[in-house]
Design an enzyme around this catalytic site. Sequence first.
Site, mmCIF file in Angstrom:
data_model
loop_
_atom_site.group_PDB
_atom_site.id
_atom_site.type_symbol
_atom_site.label_atom_id
_atom_site.label_comp_id
_atom_site.label_asym_id
_atom_site.label_seq_id
_atom_site.Cartn_x
_atom_site.Cartn_y
_atom_site.Cartn_z
ATOM 1 N N GLU A 1 0.866 -1.176 0.000
ATOM 2 C CA GLU A 1 0.000 0.000 0.000
ATOM 3 C C GLU A 1 0.909 1.235 0.000
ATOM 4 O OE1 GLU A 1 -3.445 -0.252 2.820
ATOM 5 O OE2 GLU A 1 -2.395 -2.071 3.438
ATOM 6 N N ARG B 1 5.018 -13.277 9.642
ATOM 7 C CA ARG B 1 5.662 -12.008 9.338
ATOM 8 C C ARG B 1 7.008 -11.932 10.071
ATOM 9 N NH1 ARG B 1 1.831 -7.404 11.503
ATOM 10 N NH2 ARG B 1 3.525 -6.135 10.686
ATOM 11 N N LYS C 1 3.648 1.272 10.990
ATOM 12 C CA LYS C 1 3.821 2.522 10.240
ATOM 13 C C LYS C 1 3.354 3.714 11.066
ATOM 14 C CE LYS C 1 3.325 0.667 5.543
ATOM 15 N NZ LYS C 1 2.460 0.628 4.354
#
Length: 665
Positions: free
Chosen positions: A32, A263, A273
Amino acid sequence: MSKPLNFIEHIIEEDLANGFSRNNLRFRFPPEPNGYLHIGHTKAIGISFGLGEKYNAPVNLRFDDTNPAKEEQEYVDAIKKDVSWLGYQWANELYSSDYFQQLYDWAILLIKDGKAYVDSQSSEAMAEQKGTPTEPGVDGPFRNRSIEENLDLFERMKLGEFEEGTHILRAKIDMQHPNMLMRDPIMYRILKKHHHRTGNDWCIYPMYDWTHGESDYIEQISHSLCSLEFKPHRELYDWFKEQVYSYSKDDYPLLPKQREFARLNLSYTIMSKRKLLTLVEEGIVKGWDDPRMPTISGLRRRGYTPMAIRHFIERVGVAKRDNIIDVSLLEFCVREDLNKTAPRVMAVLNPLKVVITNYPDGKEEWLEAENNQEDENAGYRKVPFSKEIFIEKEDFKESASNKYFRLTLGKEVRLKNAYIIKGEKVVKNANGDIIEMHCTYSEDTSKKVKGTLHWVSIKHAIEAEVREYDRLFMDEAPDSHPDKDFMDFINPNSLKILKAFVEPSLQDAKIGDRYQFQRIGYFNVDDDSSIEHLVFNKTVGLRDSWEKQKPVNKNQNKPQQKQNQPQRKAIDVIQQLGKKYTNLPEAKQLKVKAEIAELAKQVTYDELSPLFGTAVKKTGTRIATVIALKVLLNNGLQHNEAIKDFIEKAIEDDNAVLRNEASEI
């Protein structure tokens, strides 16, 4: 020996064995564009592009740009730069926004089939109706609107007649479904925001779950790979793709398969983020590319190499369960790569003036120095030597014990690439601080002396700014404390700026060049550097300085066991070493592995075989068992069914280290 397959490769191999065409393999990396990529993303990048390289299959770089409120072209450009820097090449650069019209057309068909509807409630009302993980949801008042009314409202949403928050489009699935994500998920919301690619063409935007899978479908991605948090979404992913498949199977015959992997989580690091943005906005760091940040741009600026990061990802492996990787493994990979490639130079960060009293005034020599002993093609350079030099203050003590091998009064040390000097006297200021050291030198460099120091000639040295970076957080898991904010663990000493002196060969150093400052660590030339003002960043030290800072074992000062007390059995020591194995950095694992192999020479099969039944979660003990078993087999132990069964299970395990050890048998 070929590398054992990870579980994703097993899935692909099984698909190929069942008739799936290798020509139809296609992968993607779908970031994204709402922030900078960080070290956590490199695992997803490495997996998808690594599979592309392994199977000679195309890999798309697709930007999932469905939220214009947070996305910017700046992030698109940064992501492309980062992926390229890592050494990967995408087949196609694509955007989910390319598919807005197709997604809209499919949404119309879902409405016509009674599988989507416009809901006009407040978000609070919808949340209340959705239920909980243990309680089913209830149907809302607009769930049974007519198809005609839904089509009319959805068209008017698209035309911009309604304000944000007044209407949404929802999939009509099952409000009592045990998976809350299947309880009529939102497909579209009204957002009157400018999009970085489509401008103001749209004022309704598709949600991620609706867009992501359908973009995979349009691109005919064969294996859609994502991290574990998306596992609950797989059911919705499959529902959406099955609906659109019924509309477009002639155009898009292949249905993607979503699979999830663990992950990457690193100790002493945050990946959120939002939290990284807080660090930037509150001035804790100087931007997204600050060398203390875990962003790829930050790691690049700090001096990390693409190859080191790729080797790190390979060592971490592909697993099904989340775990935390020690950041020291990443630093080890950086050291390992730079050790092979970085030219050696001399720099003094905390200078002490040394006057060589018996060296002729005005004389200077240019001595030969090897650039990199690890690279025979690196060649040599000339370094200047003169009467006055700088050494590190830490390399001198006025009085020291016999175990101190650096410079002290009355003792000799070797100057790297030069002569042997002997401490004669010190010069102090009014406060009693040593400001100058007087030495004599000897040209007989064949003498055996234990200490070797780096240095620079004062007359020829270039002043430089050195930024000594350290870990940004002092806690291994700074965002895991429910009663504390992650900002409470900021390391106040994560950056020290020093005035240093470097050898003149660095005068023409270019931004991004990497060096080993001998006896100190690895450094690179920062973006702020210029010919007039050299700036170096500390990439990583020669050794793990944090290992020294770990708490001292409380038992270490206890009296040692008396000699007549029985020694522990070798098998018990192996078991103990195994318990800690997976928590160790790779460099220490190699030491412990050698220790286990040595102990295994004292172990019998009858002692070792009970460990074959060790619980799956005790990965370290199983690794230690495999290491010991290899020694027994090499010494003549015959294979049997128990060994075969144990090894087969180990080869299929999620842990890469265990798989690699077992595959060698």
